[in-house]
Motif scaffolding. Structure first.
Motif, PDB file in Angstrom:
ATOM      1  N   THR A  83     -28.194  35.677  59.337  1.00 60.74           N
ATOM      2  CA  THR A  83     -29.449  35.203  60.394  1.00 60.74           C
ATOM      3  C   THR A  83     -31.251  35.338  60.250  1.00 60.74           C
ATOM      4  O   THR A  83     -31.392  36.596  60.338  1.00 60.74           O
ATOM      5  N   ALA A  84     -32.380  34.762  59.927  1.00 62.61           N
ATOM      6  CA  ALA A  84     -33.651  34.794  60.098  1.00 62.61           C
ATOM      7  C   ALA A  84     -34.343  36.008  61.133  1.00 62.61           C
ATOM      8  O   ALA A  84     -33.379  35.695  62.297  1.00 62.61           O
ATOM      9  N   GLY A  85     -35.556  36.506  61.227  1.00 63.82           N
ATOM     10  CA  GLY A  85     -35.550  36.502  62.288  1.00 63.82           C
ATOM     11  C   GLY A  85     -35.628  37.822  62.865  1.00 63.82           C
ATOM     12  O   GLY A  85     -35.313  38.981  61.983  1.00 63.82           O
ATOM     13  N   PRO A  86     -36.589  38.490  63.821  1.00 61.45           N
ATOM     14  CA  PRO A  86     -36.602  39.935  64.157  1.00 61.45           C
ATOM     15  C   PRO A  86     -35.060  40.625  64.704  1.00 61.45           C
ATOM     16  O   PRO A  86     -34.267  39.533  65.110  1.00 61.45           O
ATOM     17  N   LEU A  87     -35.328  41.701  65.106  1.00 56.76           N
ATOM     18  CA  LEU A  87     -33.446  42.749  65.354  1.00 56.76           C
ATOM     19  C   LEU A  87     -32.683  40.773  66.559  1.00 56.76           C
ATOM     20  O   LEU A  87     -31.928  41.397  66.580  1.00 56.76           O
ATOM     21  N   VAL A 196     -30.717  50.549  69.204  1.00 50.85           N
ATOM     22  CA  VAL A 196     -31.540  50.716  67.572  1.00 50.85           C
ATOM     23  C   VAL A 196     -32.674  50.889  68.207  1.00 50.85           C
ATOM     24  O   VAL A 196     -33.033  52.203  67.003  1.00 50.85           O
ATOM     25  N   HIS A 197     -33.191  50.372  69.083  1.00 53.33           N
ATOM     26  CA  HIS A 197     -34.137  51.301  69.511  1.00 53.33           C
ATOM     27  C   HIS A 197     -35.269  51.923  70.261  1.00 53.33           C
ATOM     28  O   HIS A 197     -35.778  52.949  69.832  1.00 53.33           O
ATOM     29  N   ASP A 198     -34.068  52.371  70.976  1.00 53.42           N
ATOM     30  CA  ASP A 198     -34.063  53.734  71.452  1.00 53.42           C
ATOM     31  C   ASP A 198     -32.921  54.849  71.238  1.00 53.42           C
ATOM     32  O   ASP A 198     -33.498  56.133  71.795  1.00 53.42           O
ATOM     33  N   ILE A 199     -31.881  54.683  71.326  1.00 53.64           N
ATOM     34  CA  ILE A 199     -30.959  55.447  71.360  1.00 53.64           C
ATOM     35  C   ILE A 199     -30.790  56.085  70.495  1.00 53.64           C
ATOM     36  O   ILE A 199     -30.388  57.333  70.402  1.00 53.64           O
ATOM     37  N   LEU A 200     -30.718  55.197  69.742  1.00 56.29           N
ATOM     38  CA  LEU A 200     -30.278  55.507  68.039  1.00 56.29           C
ATOM     39  C   LEU A 200     -31.325  56.467  67.214  1.00 56.29           C
ATOM     40  O   LEU A 200     -30.854  57.875  66.748  1.00 56.29           O
TER      41      LEU A 200
END
Length: 208
Positions: A83-87, A196-200
């Motif tokens: 799938t294209a596009g942002p996360l 993905v953005h905050d926890i990892l």
């Protein structure tokens, strides 16, 4: 003595019949509890003899396990990278496809998770664990995460934990009706994006 190879049309017929039986079994197991489905019913639905069902798959339990394998193969069939596009967009599409798959196969999915009175089963658990590994790998690849070495262990653990949450959310939705599909979708997409953005990044910071 030489062995005559099986003609190609015979192999195709074999594959088509097997696929036909598997499709009918999957539909019946998704509509009813495991105990309420017989190999005679599956044979009747598939338009074959009961003996042919046993020839291809053995007993009902073996056929059921093959149905579960076929089912869980569908879950990672649409990795995020397709799938294209942002996360957020890719996660939204992937979760929607996954929810559609489990909804269409509600009974089989819940039975595989140990719901609907089927009980925990070591063979089913092994199939599910293999599927979780594949899903985790595809999620990691689609999101673009690094899982090499010691630093990658928290990432793999977090993705596995998310897989467990997705299974639990599917039961809250399909079995207990405490979540709607929209709510399950929101819960899983927002959690994965936040993961993905905050926890990892925080998990990586705490890696020894």
């Amino acid at each position: 003595m030489t062995t005559t190879p099986t003609p190609r049309w015979n192999r195709l017929e074999h594959d088509e019949r097997r696929a036909q039986i598997l499709t009918c079994a999957r539909r019946l197991f998704s509509e009813r509890h495991f105990a309420a489905v017989s190999t005679a019913q599956i044979a009747r639905e598939a338009g074959v003899t009961r003996g042919l069902v046993h020839h291809y798959f053995g007993a009902k339990r073996a056929l059921y396990l093959e149905v579960v394998r076929d089912l869980v193969r569908l879950a990672p069939a649409t990795p995020l990278e397709t799938t294209a596009g942002p996360l957020a967009t890719r996660v939204d599409v992937a979760i929607d496809r996954w929810l559609t798959m489990v909804e269409r196969n509600r009974e089989t999915w819940l039975a595989a998770l140990g719901a609907e009175g089927f009980g925990r089963d070591a063979d089913v658990e092994a199939i599910l664990e293999q599927a979780r590994e594949v899903v985790a790998e595809r999620l990691v690849a689609g999101i673009g995460l690094q899982t090499d070495g010691k630093a990658g262990e928290p990432v793999r653990a977090a993705v596995h934990a998310f897989s467990g949450m997705a299974e639990a959310a599917s039961r809250e939705w399909l079995e207990h009706n405490r979540l709607s599909r929209v709510q399950a979708h929101t819960l899983l997409t927002q959690t994965l994006v936040a993961l993905v953005h905050d926890i990892l990044p925080r998990l990586r910071e705490g890696t020894p």
